[in-house]
Design an enzyme around this catalytic site. Sequence first.
Site, PDB file in Angstrom:
ATOM      1  N   GLU A  21      -3.437   7.183  -4.639  1.00  0.00           N
ATOM      2  CA  GLU A  21      -3.888   6.430  -5.800  1.00  0.00           C
ATOM      3  C   GLU A  21      -5.280   6.864  -6.277  1.00  0.00           C
ATOM      4  OE1 GLU A  21      -2.360   2.412  -4.994  1.00  0.00           O
ATOM      5  OE2 GLU A  21      -4.184   1.776  -6.022  1.00  0.00           O
TER       6      GLU A  21
ATOM      7  N   HIS B 225      -1.388  -0.463  -9.895  1.00  0.00           N
ATOM      8  CA  HIS B 225      -1.974  -1.386  -8.891  1.00  0.00           C
ATOM      9  C   HIS B 225      -2.460  -2.663  -9.579  1.00  0.00           C
ATOM     10  CE1 HIS B 225      -4.210  -1.652  -4.793  1.00  0.00           C
ATOM     11  NE2 HIS B 225      -3.963  -2.861  -5.254  1.00  0.00           N
TER      12      HIS B 225
ATOM     13  N   ARG C  61       0.845  -1.185   0.000  1.00  0.00           N
ATOM     14  CA  ARG C  61       0.000   0.000   0.000  1.00  0.00           C
ATOM     15  C   ARG C  61       0.883   1.238   0.000  1.00  0.00           C
ATOM     16  NH1 ARG C  61      -3.499  -2.795  -1.445  1.00  0.00           N
ATOM     17  NH2 ARG C  61      -5.543  -3.169  -0.514  1.00  0.00           N
TER      18      ARG C  61
HETATM   19  C1  8YV Z   1      -6.718  -6.131  -5.288  1.00  0.00           C
HETATM   20  C2  8YV Z   1      -5.188  -5.640  -3.298  1.00  0.00           C
HETATM   21  O1  8YV Z   1      -6.634  -6.034  -6.658  1.00  0.00           O
HETATM   22  O2  8YV Z   1      -6.395  -7.445  -2.371  1.00  0.00           O
HETATM   23  C3  8YV Z   1      -5.777  -6.433  -2.189  1.00  0.00           C
HETATM   24  O3  8YV Z   1      -5.594  -5.982  -1.023  1.00  0.00           O
HETATM   25  O4  8YV Z   1      -4.500  -4.722  -3.064  1.00  0.00           O
HETATM   26  C4  8YV Z   1      -5.354  -5.893  -4.739  1.00  0.00           C
HETATM   27  O5  8YV Z   1      -4.425  -6.842  -5.134  1.00  0.00           O
HETATM   28  C5  8YV Z   1      -7.755  -5.165  -4.811  1.00  0.00           C
HETATM   29  O6  8YV Z   1      -7.574  -4.777  -3.518  1.00  0.00           O
HETATM   30  C6  8YV Z   1      -9.120  -5.730  -4.925  1.00  0.00           C
HETATM   31  O7  8YV Z   1     -10.043  -5.025  -4.134  1.00  0.00           O
END
Ligand code: 8YV
Length: 328
Positions: free
Chosen positions: A272, A290, A243
């Site tokens: 983001e 992402h 993150r």
């Molecule tokens: C996802 C992610 O694409 O799962 C997670 O925490 O950061 C990502 O890989 C996204 O969050 C789906 O909501």
Amino acid sequence: MGLKKPLVVVTRKLPEAIETRMMELYDARLNDDDHPFSKEELIAAIKDADVLVPTVTDRIDAGVISQAGPNLKLIANFGTGMDHIDVASAHERGITVTNTPDVLTEDTADMTMALILAVPRRLAEGERMVRTGTWNGWSPTHMLGHRITGKRLGIVGMGRIGQAVARRARGFGMAVHYHNRRRVHADIETELEATYWESLDQMLARMDVISVHCPHTPATFHLLSARRLRLLQSHAYVVNTARGEVIDETALVRMLSRGELAGAGLDVFEHEPAVNPKMVAMDNVVLLPHMGSATIEGRMAMGDKVIVNIRTFADGHQPPDRVLPGML
Ligand code: 8YV
């Protein structure tokens, strides 16, 4: 949730096969044009829904949760990270929260390894050169990067994804070091030949590559602060597929522009989808949108997990991927 089919509101477009199954199983309200929900749309959705299926682009804070209608009993997140959902507020209102762990571990680790290779070996820069027609042919001193074999990788957060990255990095001949809230089991350390650093500061000062794999929580916000980033050696690279908020991005950009770091590979950003324009102009930074877990197989598996969580919950059982306050 009674005999009628639960109303399941899904905030983003999911793979077609998952949406088809959702329509068969539930009274599913889908987002056909895949626009990110506004706060108003989110509030309207949770006023009606029995189940909400949000993603990382929905900010479900205490204020939003306080507007939930009486039917909302489950928030089945399509994703693993939970920093966009106030799990404690949901819990207080008797709303169960689930996520989709495990199924995106390997894909995210692959993308991390891709960045660990891409930045020191100048992969994106070289590709741009070929595409823009500015490549004039081979020369012995052209596009020299840095070898990663034999280099020290410092993993910040040795959970599932951190361990999967460590396994890959060993395969590339890197020495694995890590910092984690808790030291991992000795068997895992032995398997990964990983060296534990109780002090994050001390680890940062000695690594060639740092890769971030901890969740974003109040405790990890700007964990890599300006002060900690300054501990890194000027030949070090920073990779982040976790993150953006875990790194003080302004401080990172400042150091990159002053040449105080060798480069960065970022799949996530502090604000983001906004990306600091200074980084866009930097050749030693690889920027991705992402997409760490973005594989068809992974998205299908995430959808399967969401469906299992909803079904188990609707059958009156504890869903397998329940998230409790403070768990992540
Ligand atoms: C996802 C992610 O694409 O799962 C997670 O925490 O950061 C990502 O890989 C996204 O969050 C789906 O909501």
